[in-house]
Design a protein around this motif. Structure first.
Motif, PDB file in Angstrom:
ATOM      1  N   TRP A 198       0.950  -1.170  -0.120  1.00  0.00           N
ATOM      2  CA  TRP A 198       0.138  -0.077  -0.002  1.00  0.00           C
ATOM      3  C   TRP A 198       0.940   1.426  -0.006  1.00  0.00           C
ATOM      4  O   TRP A 198       1.976   1.279   0.011  1.00  0.00           O
ATOM      5  CB  TRP A 198      -0.695   0.139   1.268  1.00  0.00           C
ATOM      6  CG  TRP A 198      -0.486   0.329   2.527  1.00  0.00           C
ATOM      7  CD1 TRP A 198      -0.345   1.390   3.363  1.00  0.00           C
ATOM      8  CD2 TRP A 198       0.407  -0.842   3.251  1.00  0.00           C
ATOM      9  NE1 TRP A 198       0.324   1.283   4.347  1.00  0.00           N
ATOM     10  CE2 TRP A 198       0.793  -0.032   4.633  1.00  0.00           C
ATOM     11  CE3 TRP A 198       0.822  -1.933   3.079  1.00  0.00           C
ATOM     12  CZ2 TRP A 198       1.490  -0.489   5.542  1.00  0.00           C
ATOM     13  CZ3 TRP A 198       1.899  -2.569   4.222  1.00  0.00           C
ATOM     14  CH2 TRP A 198       1.682  -1.937   5.315  1.00  0.00           C
ATOM     15  N   GLU A 199       0.266   2.348  -0.197  1.00  0.00           N
ATOM     16  CA  GLU A 199       0.998   3.667  -0.400  1.00  0.00           C
ATOM     17  C   GLU A 199       0.480   4.656   0.748  1.00  0.00           C
ATOM     18  O   GLU A 199      -0.460   4.443   1.208  1.00  0.00           O
ATOM     19  CB  GLU A 199       0.951   4.462  -1.682  1.00  0.00           C
ATOM     20  CG  GLU A 199       1.198   3.608  -2.699  1.00  0.00           C
ATOM     21  CD  GLU A 199       1.647   4.368  -4.179  1.00  0.00           C
ATOM     22  OE1 GLU A 199       0.783   5.391  -4.375  1.00  0.00           O
ATOM     23  OE2 GLU A 199       2.104   4.081  -5.006  1.00  0.00           O
ATOM     24  N   VAL A 200       1.814   5.324   1.142  1.00  0.00           N
ATOM     25  CA  VAL A 200       1.486   6.096   2.350  1.00  0.00           C
ATOM     26  C   VAL A 200       2.128   7.668   1.876  1.00  0.00           C
ATOM     27  O   VAL A 200       2.993   7.613   1.577  1.00  0.00           O
ATOM     28  CB  VAL A 200       2.319   5.722   3.632  1.00  0.00           C
ATOM     29  CG1 VAL A 200       2.320   6.911   4.539  1.00  0.00           C
ATOM     30  CG2 VAL A 200       1.880   4.419   4.195  1.00  0.00           C
ATOM     31  N   THR A 201       1.284   8.646   1.817  1.00  0.00           N
ATOM     32  CA  THR A 201       1.806   9.883   1.553  1.00  0.00           C
ATOM     33  C   THR A 201       1.827  10.982   2.522  1.00  0.00           C
ATOM     34  O   THR A 201       0.747  10.967   3.130  1.00  0.00           O
ATOM     35  CB  THR A 201       0.969  10.481   0.174  1.00  0.00           C
ATOM     36  OG1 THR A 201       1.007   9.363  -1.096  1.00  0.00           O
ATOM     37  CG2 THR A 201       1.429  11.778  -0.415  1.00  0.00           C
ATOM     38  N   VAL A 202       2.814  11.552   2.664  1.00  0.00           N
ATOM     39  CA  VAL A 202       3.106  12.688   3.577  1.00  0.00           C
ATOM     40  C   VAL A 202       3.721  13.626   3.296  1.00  0.00           C
ATOM     41  O   VAL A 202       4.495  13.784   2.215  1.00  0.00           O
ATOM     42  CB  VAL A 202       3.965  11.895   4.809  1.00  0.00           C
ATOM     43  CG1 VAL A 202       3.172  11.028   5.623  1.00  0.00           C
ATOM     44  CG2 VAL A 202       5.410  11.309   4.480  1.00  0.00           C
TER      45      VAL A 202
END
Length: 90
Positions: A4-8
């Motif tokens: 999955w992707e995590v964008t910060v």
């Protein structure tokens, strides 16, 4: 392996991921060993409980780029917007 992707996004006063990671010399991922109570990842986890980052998860790409630890750490340092591709074992 689930991915999955995590964008910060780093902001003034809030620019630390809040993770401790480890890696081996020839690894192409960063293994999460600590998720701190403060930081961008803690904020992400609070807002995304079904996609939270946990200890033993792996960061396998940053902004779509993979590579050795030097490349991954450099990408974290050099970019304000980070999309981390995470991986978790079964």
């Amino acid at each position: 392996m689930a991915q999955w992707e995590v964008t910060v996004i780093k902001k003034k006063g809030q620019n630390m991921l809040g993770l401790d990671t480890s890696t081996q010399a020839n690894s192409t991922y960063l293994k999460v060993v600590v998720v701190k109570g403060e930081g961008l990842i803690a904020a992400w986890n609070g807002q995304n409980p079904t996609r939270e980052v946990k200890v033993d998860d792996r960061i396998v790409k940053i902004n779509g780029q993979s590579g050795g630890k030097e490349i991954l750490y450099q990408l974290i340092r050099d970019n304000d917007e980070l999309t981390l591709t995470m991986e978790r074992g079964a």
